[in-house]
Design an enzyme around this catalytic site. Structure first.
Site, PDB file in Angstrom:
ATOM      1  N   ASP A   1      29.837  36.878   0.604  1.00 15.99           N
ATOM      2  CA  ASP A   1      28.624  37.455   0.006  1.00 15.99           C
ATOM      3  C   ASP A   1      28.240  36.712  -1.271  1.00 15.99           C
ATOM      4  O   ASP A   1      27.343  37.154  -1.981  1.00 15.99           O
ATOM      5  CB  ASP A   1      28.837  38.943  -0.327  1.00 15.99           C
ATOM      6  CG  ASP A   1      29.747  39.130  -1.524  1.00 15.99           C
ATOM      7  OD1 ASP A   1      30.781  38.423  -1.606  1.00 15.99           O
ATOM      8  OD2 ASP A   1      29.432  39.956  -2.397  1.00 15.99           O
TER       9      ASP A   1
ATOM     10  N   ASN B   1      43.283  41.581  -8.059  1.00 16.90           N
ATOM     11  CA  ASN B   1      43.460  42.989  -7.685  1.00 16.90           C
ATOM     12  C   ASN B   1      43.441  43.197  -6.176  1.00 16.90           C
ATOM     13  O   ASN B   1      43.537  44.335  -5.705  1.00 16.90           O
ATOM     14  CB  ASN B   1      42.345  43.831  -8.316  1.00 16.90           C
ATOM     15  CG  ASN B   1      42.498  43.948  -9.821  1.00 16.90           C
ATOM     16  OD1 ASN B   1      43.480  44.498 -10.307  1.00 16.90           O
ATOM     17  ND2 ASN B   1      41.558  43.383 -10.572  1.00 16.90           N
TER      18      ASN B   1
ATOM     19  N   GLY C   1      32.442  35.992  -6.706  1.00 12.91           N
ATOM     20  CA  GLY C   1      33.340  34.973  -6.166  1.00 12.91           C
ATOM     21  C   GLY C   1      34.095  34.168  -7.202  1.00 12.91           C
ATOM     22  O   GLY C   1      35.089  33.535  -6.875  1.00 12.91           O
TER      23      GLY C   1
ATOM     24  N   ASP D   1      36.089  37.222   2.705  1.00 12.85           N
ATOM     25  CA  ASP D   1      36.107  37.542   1.288  1.00 12.85           C
ATOM     26  C   ASP D   1      36.330  39.064   1.202  1.00 12.85           C
ATOM     27  O   ASP D   1      36.070  39.784   2.175  1.00 12.85           O
ATOM     28  CB  ASP D   1      34.767  37.135   0.662  1.00 12.85           C
ATOM     29  CG  ASP D   1      34.638  37.613  -0.752  1.00 12.85           C
ATOM     30  OD1 ASP D   1      35.551  37.349  -1.548  1.00 12.85           O
ATOM     31  OD2 ASP D   1      33.618  38.283  -1.066  1.00 12.85           O
TER      32      ASP D   1
ATOM     33  N   ASP E   1      35.720  41.453  -2.032  1.00 13.62           N
ATOM     34  CA  ASP E   1      34.734  42.208  -2.818  1.00 13.62           C
ATOM     35  C   ASP E   1      33.315  41.933  -2.318  1.00 13.62           C
ATOM     36  O   ASP E   1      32.846  40.794  -2.377  1.00 13.62           O
ATOM     37  CB  ASP E   1      34.814  41.802  -4.298  1.00 13.62           C
ATOM     38  CG  ASP E   1      36.173  42.108  -4.923  1.00 13.62           C
ATOM     39  OD1 ASP E   1      36.682  43.209  -4.718  1.00 13.62           O
ATOM     40  OD2 ASP E   1      36.711  41.230  -5.631  1.00 13.62           O
TER      41      ASP E   1
ATOM     42  N   ARG F   1      38.077  35.886 -12.985  1.00 14.94           N
ATOM     43  CA  ARG F   1      37.844  36.789 -14.114  1.00 14.94           C
ATOM     44  C   ARG F   1      37.456  36.013 -15.377  1.00 14.94           C
ATOM     45  O   ARG F   1      36.466  36.323 -16.037  1.00 14.94           O
ATOM     46  CB  ARG F   1      39.112  37.612 -14.361  1.00 14.94           C
ATOM     47  CG  ARG F   1      38.914  38.834 -15.199  1.00 14.94           C
ATOM     48  CD  ARG F   1      40.231  39.588 -15.344  1.00 14.94           C
ATOM     49  NE  ARG F   1      40.850  39.895 -14.051  1.00 14.94           N
ATOM     50  CZ  ARG F   1      42.120  40.239 -13.889  1.00 14.94           C
ATOM     51  NH1 ARG F   1      42.922  40.342 -14.935  1.00 14.94           N
ATOM     52  NH2 ARG F   1      42.608  40.491 -12.686  1.00 14.94           N
TER      53      ARG F   1
HETATM   54  C1  BG6 Z   1      35.958  38.157  -6.775  1.00  8.71           C
HETATM   55  C2  BG6 Z   1      34.711  38.836  -7.317  1.00  8.71           C
HETATM   56  O1  BG6 Z   1      36.254  38.669  -5.515  1.00  8.71           O
HETATM   57  O2  BG6 Z   1      37.058  38.363  -7.654  1.00  8.71           O
HETATM   58  C3  BG6 Z   1      34.447  38.353  -8.728  1.00  8.71           C
HETATM   59  O3  BG6 Z   1      33.602  38.522  -6.493  1.00  8.71           O
HETATM   60  C4  BG6 Z   1      35.674  38.599  -9.605  1.00  8.71           C
HETATM   61  O4  BG6 Z   1      33.319  39.042  -9.241  1.00  8.71           O
HETATM   62  C5  BG6 Z   1      36.878  37.876  -8.984  1.00  8.71           C
HETATM   63  O5  BG6 Z   1      35.446  38.083 -10.914  1.00  8.71           O
HETATM   64  C6  BG6 Z   1      38.166  38.087  -9.772  1.00  8.71           C
HETATM   65  O6  BG6 Z   1      38.544  39.421  -9.671  1.00  8.71           O
HETATM   66  P1  BG6 Z   1      39.730  40.132 -10.464  1.00  8.71           P
HETATM   67  O7  BG6 Z   1      39.910  41.427  -9.705  1.00  8.71           O
HETATM   68  O8  BG6 Z   1      40.930  39.229 -10.379  1.00  8.71           O
HETATM   69  O9  BG6 Z   1      39.265  40.314 -11.875  1.00  8.71           O
HETATM   70 MG    MG Z   2      32.533  38.703  -2.725  1.00  6.60          MG
END
Ligand code: BG6
Ligand code: MG
Length: 215
Positions: free
Chosen positions: A171, A119, A46, A9, A11, A49
């Site tokens: 995590d 992202n 995880g 993973d 983030d 959005r």
């Molecule tokens: C995950 C995060 O990796 O990505 C989540 O743990 C987040 O908290 C999800 O909502 C989506 O992320 P993004 O960057 O596409 O908004």
């Molecule tokens: Mg994570």
């Protein structure tokens, strides 16, 4: 069945962007007058959005149209990307990551990213990790986010490795569920370190050697 690939993973496992996600959602929630705190934030780990926004809106006292929800998610992503642009550096790579990856490489184990985040490519570039992994799968490639196993199954298929030979490092509770649903083994770290469903658990990647999960 020996482990021949490890799927990470992003983030909260590779890099501490989970804190920037929290700050972005907190700013949005404060502006909208919606109660939000770190406890609720744990449920967002995880998940995508839009699903994160739905969880936050459980505490809202007014309703929002689909278009307003879309605009709110976009606004939070803007706040999040502002934080990434002004604060994210290679110093945010989490403790133990570099050593753990080097150990896997020495053992001939393949590596991939399996992240719900759209992202993810930007973040990997910003921390100098865009050439680090043998494959990546992220929120841009999937239709169902964790706890669905789609992102991990895609990462395994891009590596050319069967799911049962993969270990996932996570995590998030949703991520542990996703990995187990994919038929993979799990090393739970950080916020998920207490998850008894995981075969391996450690406070961080600095607290466990790759050899432990490969045997
Ligand atoms: C995950 C995060 O990796 O990505 C989540 O743990 C987040 O908290 C999800 O909502 C989506 O992320 P993004 O960057 O596409 O908004
Ligand atoms: Mg994570």
């Amino acid at each position: 069945m020996p482990i021949t690939a490890v799927i990470f993973d992003l983030d909260g496992v590779i890099v501490s962007t989970d804190e920037f996600h929290y700050q972005g959602w907190q700013r949005l929630a404060d502006e909208e007058g919606i109660p939000f705190d770190r406890h609720v934030n744990e449920r967002l780990r995880g998940v995508s959005r839009m699903e994160s926004l739905e969880i936050i809106l459980e505490r809202a006292t007014r309703t929002y149209t689909a278009a307003q929800r879309e605009a709110m998610a976009t606004r939070k992503n803007g706040y999040y990307r502002e934080l990434l642009a002004s604060r994210l550096t290679a110093a945010d790579i989490l403790p133990g990551v570099d050593n753990f990856l080097a150990e896997l490489r020495r053992c001939g184990v393949k590596t991939a990213i399996g992240s719900s985040s759209r992202n993810s490519p930007t973040i990997l570039r910003m921390i100098g990790f865009d050439q680090t992994f043998d494959a990546t799968a992220d929120g841009n490639d999937i239709t169902r986010s964790k706890p669905d196993p789609e992102v991990f199954l895609l990462a395994a298929s891009r590596l050319g490795v069967p799911p049962m030979s993969c270990l996932v490092v996570e995590d998030a509770e949703a991520g542990v569920t996703a990995a187990l649903a994919a038929g993979m083994r799990v090393l739970a770290v950080g916020s998920a370190a207490g998850d008894s469903r995981a075969q391996y658990r450690a406070d961080s990647l600095a607290a466990i050697s790759a050899a432990t999960v490969l045997t």
